[in-house]
Design an enzyme around this catalytic site. Sequence first.
Site, PDB file in Angstrom:
ATOM      1  N   TYR A 138      -7.256  -7.859   1.130  1.00  0.00           N
ATOM      2  CA  TYR A 138      -7.671  -8.342   2.447  1.00  0.00           C
ATOM      3  C   TYR A 138      -6.577  -7.942   3.426  1.00  0.00           C
ATOM      4  O   TYR A 138      -5.507  -8.542   3.460  1.00  0.00           O
ATOM      5  CB  TYR A 138      -7.844  -9.861   2.381  1.00  0.00           C
ATOM      6  N   LYS A 166     -11.224  -5.540   2.040  1.00  0.00           N
ATOM      7  CA  LYS A 166     -11.851  -6.061   3.252  1.00  0.00           C
ATOM      8  C   LYS A 166     -10.993  -5.557   4.395  1.00  0.00           C
ATOM      9  O   LYS A 166      -9.848  -5.967   4.576  1.00  0.00           O
ATOM     10  CB  LYS A 166     -11.920  -7.584   3.245  1.00  0.00           C
TER      11      LYS A 166
END
Length: 295
Positions: A138, A166
């Site tokens: 992330y 992500k």
Amino acid sequence: MSSASPLFSGLWIPLVTPFTADDRVDHGALAALVRDLAGRGVAGFVACGSTGEAAALTAEEQLAVLDTVLAASPGLPVLMGVGGYRLQGVLAQLEAVCTRPVTGVLVATPFYIRPAQEGLLTWFRTLADASPVPLVLYDIPYRTGAELRLETLLALAAHPRIQGIKDCGGDAGKTAALIADGRLAVLAGEDAQIFGSLALGATGAIAASAHRHTERFVRVIERLQAGALAEARALWQPLLPWVQAAFAEPNPGPVKAALADAGLLGDRLRAPMTPASPQLRQRLRALEDGLFSRP
């Protein structure tokens, strides 16, 4: 040719966490929300991400949220948010999460302490070595204060259990380079960048604004993956004002306001997060009415 895992593709919903009037997790509302979204073509769910106000939940509450999501979404993959800045604590969290049948874990860079890139390499490799399930990185430097640079991400992509990202890094060049490299599944993490990232070849998106008008987001991604750019653009352009409004105030306040107006949960957040302003709620309602009137 891309070697990215096909598992991490399509539309993933980073779930909000509903609360009751006495500030407990509303597991009934959460389960109902998951069941509703599961029937709208989503590829999977993320439990206890930033949209889920994970930082405001105790460790016990986080695991209980995960259990509810898993029970309400049989057959769909679930990513669990894992993070912090003390390595042994995150390893313990990872161990507890992986006693459940999660598909993978979404792991942010350690926040606040701003480690060097070598420290980030050690951090993620240590977690990946310990994890029995895949990691989705992330990259969200505006929340954590630490950027995952391209050379770091390419080095991490060599680890067999680091399979996706992500992408909230805000660097279009880095996004394009990761897509071209092909080893990580690139999931657009900034909702307004879904169209551009998928047009470049990203595998999917993790999109908080897709709690509403979910089927439209699914169709945009499907059309882009099929190379039908004009069709995808026609679907996307009416959605973009909705996406922008959903982040006009801190997430997940606007999304929770829209879900509350739809009768799906109470409009409650944990401090210091606050509900959407009356002005934004009015704007969201007008956009909802406009989208629901479109074919």
